[in-house]
Design an enzyme around this catalytic site. Structure first.
Site, PDB file in Angstrom:
ATOM      1  N   LYS A 113     -16.959 -28.199  20.675  1.00  0.00           N
ATOM      2  CA  LYS A 113     -15.862 -27.544  19.962  1.00  0.00           C
ATOM      3  C   LYS A 113     -14.819 -28.571  19.480  1.00  0.00           C
ATOM      4  O   LYS A 113     -14.129 -28.335  18.506  1.00  0.00           O
ATOM      5  CB  LYS A 113     -15.164 -26.516  20.863  1.00  0.00           C
ATOM      6  CG  LYS A 113     -16.051 -25.435  21.461  1.00  0.00           C
ATOM      7  CD  LYS A 113     -16.462 -24.403  20.449  1.00  0.00           C
ATOM      8  CE  LYS A 113     -17.085 -23.150  21.068  1.00  0.00           C
ATOM      9  NZ  LYS A 113     -18.378 -23.371  21.748  1.00  0.00           N
TER      10      LYS A 113
HETATM   11  C1  LIG Z   1     -19.653 -22.772  21.637  1.00  0.00           C
HETATM   12  C2  LIG Z   1     -20.803 -23.447  22.290  1.00  0.00           C
HETATM   13  C3  LIG Z   1     -22.136 -23.213  21.876  1.00  0.00           C
HETATM   14  C4  LIG Z   1     -22.495 -22.226  20.792  1.00  0.00           C
HETATM   15  O1  LIG Z   1     -22.123 -22.649  19.515  1.00  0.00           O
HETATM   16  P1  LIG Z   1     -22.054 -21.610  18.287  1.00  0.00           P
HETATM   17  O2  LIG Z   1     -21.450 -22.357  17.166  1.00  0.00           O
HETATM   18  O3  LIG Z   1     -21.180 -20.475  18.766  1.00  0.00           O
HETATM   19  O4  LIG Z   1     -23.452 -21.153  18.009  1.00  0.00           O
HETATM   20  C5  LIG Z   1     -23.150 -23.918  22.511  1.00  0.00           C
HETATM   21  N1  LIG Z   1     -22.882 -24.780  23.528  1.00  0.00           N
HETATM   22  C6  LIG Z   1     -21.618 -25.018  23.959  1.00  0.00           C
HETATM   23  C7  LIG Z   1     -21.404 -25.964  25.090  1.00  0.00           C
HETATM   24  C8  LIG Z   1     -20.534 -24.377  23.352  1.00  0.00           C
HETATM   25  O5  LIG Z   1     -19.274 -24.612  23.810  1.00  0.00           O
END
Ligand SMILES: *Cc1c(COP(=O)(O)O)cnc(C)c1O
Length: 495
Positions: A113
């Site tokens: 993120k």
């Molecule tokens: C948010 C997240 C995901 C999923 O990503 P999306 O963009 O919602 O598909 C996968 N792994 C981790 C560690 C995340 O924080």
């Protein structure tokens, strides 16, 4: 370049408006009116660039109301040495002959993120100036873990912004809780909510739609906005790392110009893999996008059958950031796959809201089939994959990344496809110490933050500095509220 709503192509706005607004007023997602293409030599041009320069190059083609010098300044702030613990920002690691791993967790909160939430605040605060917005934006977030901390770090001390994060008191891991409660910065606030994630999320939605609260805060010079992954300002920075990874593979001589790759992404809200799709549309030679889910496998079924059906049990898994039954960003893919038929997209979304289910047309099914593959993986197989990667490659991965490695292995066995593949790694294993240690056969787990040292001792892998540093940090936020009093908290904080 203009941005349009996926539910009404005639509703247009500038990039700055799209980023400030988040969502279109008709509930659709704001999407570029045309998808830009890299020039034939675009990828070769970028091979010798730094990650920051690649970000300016890629993002600039979507944001004609931002200057290159603005974007350069944002990229150096967002992806600088003080934020990321590797110079490459998003390094590609070779795992075997034809498998590579794109590590997206070298930022300040150790999850992918950060890649978008380090950039979004700069885009947003510049967008507000371009829109001649006088008020200060207050970002409201309800989080089940990773997003809240990444948003806090991203918005910390960014001009003309405040950020307020609500997390469920008993719904996040100890490490995640401590990461948020010790958050530094003058414009941040964190508050626990009695209850689970749904309670926090429902509460935040209510704040957004409370006219009286809005009016009071407007009088004090504030307005609300959101930093969740439907905002174009979160999708765009994610396109960069796919382009960048391909450039790295070219530079290292692993690929020759034009060689195809597969990309396998651990998926929840469909934001990350959607960015990979846009990179493909820009001209990155992608053979297949492989969508990896955990036991919540609504996307696996959708990609295989063309039926999206959220009417199914919800599982709490070891890869909690993928525990999701409505993948909001899929709407943008449907927009492309229907050849931008906004009526059709609106029909699917209305059916999803009313019945929790829709079935796409034959044409869309064909396109899904040509571009995507999908698979899923349970908790046991997740832990087995962590153990296998550690034993056979001395490579420590987290639970989300393990889901992707498992699904890639499955896909290769089923299809025999030998195309070199890039697996996307979305979190540091040190964010999920308990399940990673369990996978390695450790049964006696240390208490509290001791578990970080334990994982480090068992594996000899150093823990990321931001998690190590938690030990010395003072708790700044210990407020707890019940669902009914969240507005009072907001009024207290935004005095
Ligand atoms: C948010 C997240 C995901 C999923 O990503 P999306 O963009 O919602 O598909 C996968 N792994 C981790 C560690 C995340 O924080």
């Amino acid at each position: 370049m203009q941005y349009v709503s996926t539910r009404n192509k005639n509703q247009k706005c500038s990039a700055a408006q799209a980023i400030a607004q988040g969502l279109a007023s008709d509930g659709g997602l704001l999407t570029p009116e045309v998808l830009p293409k890299l020039s034939p030599n675009g990828l070769s041009t970028m091979t010798d660039m730094s990650y920051q320069q690649r970000a300016v190059f890629v993002m600039g083609s979507y944001l004609d109301d931002f200057t290159a010098s603005e974007l350069s300044s944002f990229a150096s702030k967002a992806y600088g040495k003080d934020k990321f613990d590797v110079k490459d920002v998003a390094p590609v690691r070779q795992v075997d002959e034809s498998t590579y791993c794109l590590e997206l967790w070298h930022g300040p909160t150790c999850a992918f993120k950060d890649m978008a939430l380090q950039m979004l605040p700069h885009l947003l605060s510049a967008a507000l100036v371009k829109n001649e917005e006088q008020k200060t934006v207050c970002i409201l977030v309800a989080t089940s873990g990773d997003t809240g901390k990444a948003a806090l770090e991203g918005f910390r001390d960014v001009d003309k912004t405040r950020i307020l994060v609500f997390y469920p008191k008993d719904g996040v891991s100890d490490i995640q809780k401590l990461q948020m409660r010790t958050q530094e910065g003058e414009n941040v606030a964190v508050c626990a909510v009695e209850g689970n994630f749904d309670d926090a999320q429902t509460g935040v939605k209510k704040l957004f739609s409370d006219p009286e609260l809005r009016e009071t805060l407007a009088g004090r010079g504030f307005f609300f906005s959101s930093a969740n992954s439907i905002n174009w300002g979160r999708i765009l920075p994610q396109i960069v790392y796919y382009v960048s990874a391909y450039c790295d593979l070219l530079r290292e001589g692993r690929l020759q110009k034009g060689d195809p790759i597969n990309i396998c992404v651990p998926t929840g809200n469909f934001g990350n893999i959607l960015s990979a799709y846009y990179a493909k549309q820009m001209g990155v030679p992608v053979n297949r996008l492989i969508c990896a889910s955990n036991q919540n496998n609504v996307l696996t079924d959708f990609i295989k059958t063309g039926v999206y059906d959220r009417n199914r049990p919800f599982y709490n898994t070891m890869s909690p950031s993928m525990d999701i039954l409505i993948s909001s960003n899929l709407e943008r893919l449907l927009f492309e796959f229907t050849e931008r038929d906004d009526e059709a997209v609106k029909g699917y979304m209305d059916a999803l809201a009313a019945e929790g289910r829709y079935e796409v047309s034959e044409k869309v099914k064909k396109r899904l089939d040509r571009t995507f593959a999908a698979g899923f993986c349970g908790d046991q197989e997740t832990q087995a994959m962590i153990a296998k990667m550690w034993k056979s490659h001395n490579y420590l991965i987290d639970t989300h990344t393990a889901v992707a490695f498992h699904v890639l292995e499955q896909y290769r066995a089923e299809t025999g496809d030998q195309t070199p593949s890039l697996v996307v790694s979305t979190a540091s294993p040190f964010k999920f110490c308990d399940n990673v240690l369990g996978a390695l056969g450790v049964t006696e787990l240390a208490q509290g933050l001791g578990i970080i040292d334990q994982l480090s001792q068992v594996t000899g892998v150093p823990a990321p500095a931001p998690l190590e540093a938690l030990k010395g940090k003072a708790v700044r936020f210990d407020q707890v509220t019940d669902k009914a009093h969240m507005a009072d908290q907001v009024l207290e904080i935004l005095k």
